[in-house]
Scaffold this motif. Structure first.
Motif, mmCIF file in Angstrom:
data_model
loop_
_atom_site.group_PDB
_atom_site.id
_atom_site.type_symbol
_atom_site.label_atom_id
_atom_site.label_comp_id
_atom_site.label_asym_id
_atom_site.label_seq_id
_atom_site.Cartn_x
_atom_site.Cartn_y
_atom_site.Cartn_z
ATOM 1 N N CYS A 93 0.876 -1.171 0.000
ATOM 2 C CA CYS A 93 0.000 0.000 0.000
ATOM 3 C C CYS A 93 0.912 1.220 0.000
ATOM 4 N N PRO A 94 1.152 1.832 -1.149
ATOM 5 C CA PRO A 94 2.087 2.966 -1.202
ATOM 6 C C PRO A 94 1.418 4.320 -0.990
ATOM 7 N N GLY A 95 1.899 5.067 -0.001
ATOM 8 C CA GLY A 95 1.490 6.459 0.185
ATOM 9 C C GLY A 95 0.031 6.686 0.521
ATOM 10 N N TRP A 96 -0.548 5.850 1.357
ATOM 11 C CA TRP A 96 -1.950 6.016 1.771
ATOM 12 C C TRP A 96 -2.047 7.040 2.888
ATOM 13 N N PRO A 97 -3.151 7.793 2.933
ATOM 14 C CA PRO A 97 -3.354 8.710 4.056
ATOM 15 C C PRO A 97 -3.401 7.921 5.366
ATOM 16 N N GLY A 98 -2.637 8.349 6.359
ATOM 17 C CA GLY A 98 -2.533 7.612 7.616
ATOM 18 C C GLY A 98 -3.512 8.100 8.650
ATOM 19 N N PRO A 99 -3.362 7.556 9.824
ATOM 20 C CA PRO A 99 -2.315 6.674 10.328
ATOM 21 C C PRO A 99 -2.531 5.219 9.921
ATOM 22 N N PRO A 100 -1.564 4.347 10.253
ATOM 23 C CA PRO A 100 -1.668 2.940 9.856
ATOM 24 C C PRO A 100 -2.980 2.276 10.265
ATOM 25 N N ALA A 101 -3.452 2.555 11.465
ATOM 26 C CA ALA A 101 -4.671 1.903 11.966
ATOM 27 C C ALA A 101 -5.895 2.212 11.117
ATOM 28 N N THR A 102 -5.910 3.366 10.459
ATOM 29 C CA THR A 102 -7.081 3.712 9.660
ATOM 30 C C THR A 102 -6.903 3.428 8.179
ATOM 31 N N MET A 103 -5.677 3.348 7.698
ATOM 32 C CA MET A 103 -5.481 3.155 6.261
ATOM 33 C C MET A 103 -5.468 1.694 5.849
ATOM 34 N N ILE A 104 -5.068 0.796 6.747
ATOM 35 C CA ILE A 104 -4.832 -0.585 6.336
ATOM 36 C C ILE A 104 -6.108 -1.286 5.879
ATOM 37 N N GLY A 105 -7.208 -1.021 6.517
ATOM 38 C CA GLY A 105 -8.463 -1.661 6.116
ATOM 39 C C GLY A 105 -8.863 -1.316 4.686
ATOM 40 N N GLY A 106 -8.804 -0.041 4.336
ATOM 41 C CA GLY A 106 -9.179 0.388 2.993
ATOM 42 C C GLY A 106 -8.258 -0.174 1.927
ATOM 43 N N CYS A 107 -6.977 -0.215 2.221
ATOM 44 C CA CYS A 107 -6.032 -0.761 1.254
ATOM 45 C C CYS A 107 -6.287 -2.247 1.024
ATOM 46 N N LEU A 108 -6.465 -3.005 2.107
ATOM 47 C CA LEU A 108 -6.720 -4.438 1.957
ATOM 48 C C LEU A 108 -8.069 -4.698 1.286
ATOM 49 N N ASP A 109 -9.058 -3.838 1.553
ATOM 50 C CA ASP A 109 -10.356 -3.956 0.861
ATOM 51 C C ASP A 109 -10.167 -3.832 -0.645
ATOM 52 N N MET A 110 -9.384 -2.849 -1.060
ATOM 53 C CA MET A 110 -9.139 -2.622 -2.482
ATOM 54 C C MET A 110 -8.438 -3.821 -3.112
ATOM 55 N N MET A 111 -7.450 -4.375 -2.403
ATOM 56 C CA MET A 111 -6.722 -5.531 -2.935
ATOM 57 C C MET A 111 -7.630 -6.745 -3.077
ATOM 58 N N TRP A 112 -8.449 -6.991 -2.070
ATOM 59 C CA TRP A 112 -9.348 -8.149 -2.119
ATOM 60 C C TRP A 112 -10.347 -7.996 -3.270
ATOM 61 N N ALA A 113 -10.764 -6.765 -3.529
ATOM 62 C CA ALA A 113 -11.747 -6.497 -4.596
ATOM 63 C C ALA A 113 -11.187 -6.792 -5.988
ATOM 64 N N GLU A 114 -9.887 -7.038 -6.113
ATOM 65 C CA GLU A 114 -9.292 -7.407 -7.399
ATOM 66 C C GLU A 114 -9.734 -8.799 -7.849
ATOM 67 N N GLY A 115 -10.204 -9.616 -6.936
ATOM 68 C CA GLY A 115 -10.497 -11.012 -7.275
ATOM 69 C C GLY A 115 -11.973 -11.297 -7.316
ATOM 70 N N PRO A 116 -12.252 -12.539 -7.603
ATOM 71 C CA PRO A 116 -11.295 -13.592 -7.943
ATOM 72 C C PRO A 116 -10.851 -13.517 -9.397
ATOM 73 N N GLY A 117 -9.830 -14.250 -9.698
ATOM 74 C CA GLY A 117 -9.293 -14.323 -11.044
ATOM 75 C C GLY A 117 -7.930 -14.971 -11.027
ATOM 76 N N ALA A 118 -7.495 -15.451 -12.175
ATOM 77 C CA ALA A 118 -6.229 -16.176 -12.268
ATOM 78 C C ALA A 118 -5.098 -15.363 -12.881
ATOM 79 N N ASP A 119 -5.426 -14.265 -13.574
ATOM 80 C CA ASP A 119 -4.403 -13.442 -14.214
ATOM 81 C C ASP A 119 -3.689 -12.613 -13.144
ATOM 82 N N PHE A 120 -2.420 -12.940 -12.891
ATOM 83 C CA PHE A 120 -1.697 -12.294 -11.802
ATOM 84 C C PHE A 120 -1.564 -10.793 -12.008
ATOM 85 N N SER A 121 -1.411 -10.338 -13.227
ATOM 86 C CA SER A 121 -1.245 -8.900 -13.462
ATOM 87 C C SER A 121 -2.501 -8.111 -13.097
#
Length: 156
Positions: A93-121
């Motif tokens: 998660c590069p350069g997210w508005p902090g602090p860590p306790a508040t930014m990590i949930g949104g970043c991980l939500d965005m990453m999870w929303a990439e799936g499912p799928g098999a294309d790694f890129s």
């Protein structure tokens, strides 16, 4: 009514005894109140939606992950320090508005929303989070003077 209350109290005490660590009190950001634990808990909550086993918190590598996040924030390159912590995969998660306790949930939500799928890129963050190859994850954080946070999630 009294026996029902006693049963509920006894059940709650058993749950608390089984789920809490006697050396650290639960906090608002996760099991021990740290952003690192909140990160692991969030990843495991997503894994649970697929009936996947939980990843262990890789505490021995958290300091290394912090260093990776700091290095990448200095270079401005996500995944620039990948591999320096013996991890097999990494999300960042590069350069997210902090602090860590508040930014990590949104970043991980965005990453999870990439799936499912098999294309790694296209689905790589989701693939890392849902992989059955990995058994542990270390979450590292670095906060810049402007409050922006870089965070890595190292999988092994």
């Amino acid at each position: 009514m009294r026996s029902l209350w006693l049963f509920a109290f006894s059940s709650a005490a058993v749950v608390l005894a089984c789920s809490s660590d006697s050396t650290t009190a639960p906090g608002p950001n996760g099991g021990d109140g740290t952003s690192e634990q909140a990160c692991v808990d969030k990843i495991n909550a997503y894994r649970a939606t697929l009936s996947l086993p939980a990843l262990a918190r890789w505490t021995d590598e958290e300091a290394c992950g912090d260093g990776q996040a700091q290095s990448d924030s200095s270079s401005g390159t996500a995944h620039g320090a990948f591999g320096k912590c013996t991890e097999m995969a990494q999300n960042e998660c590069p350069g997210w508005p902090g602090p860590p306790a508040t930014m990590i949930g949104g970043c991980l939500d965005m990453m999870w929303a990439e799936g499912p799928g098999a294309d790694f890129s296209t689905h790589g963050h989701y693939i890392n989070m849902s992989s059955t190859t990995y058994t542990k994850v270390a979450c590292g954080f670095y906060t810049l003077s402007d409050g922006k946070v870089w965070s890595v999630q190292d999988f092994r």
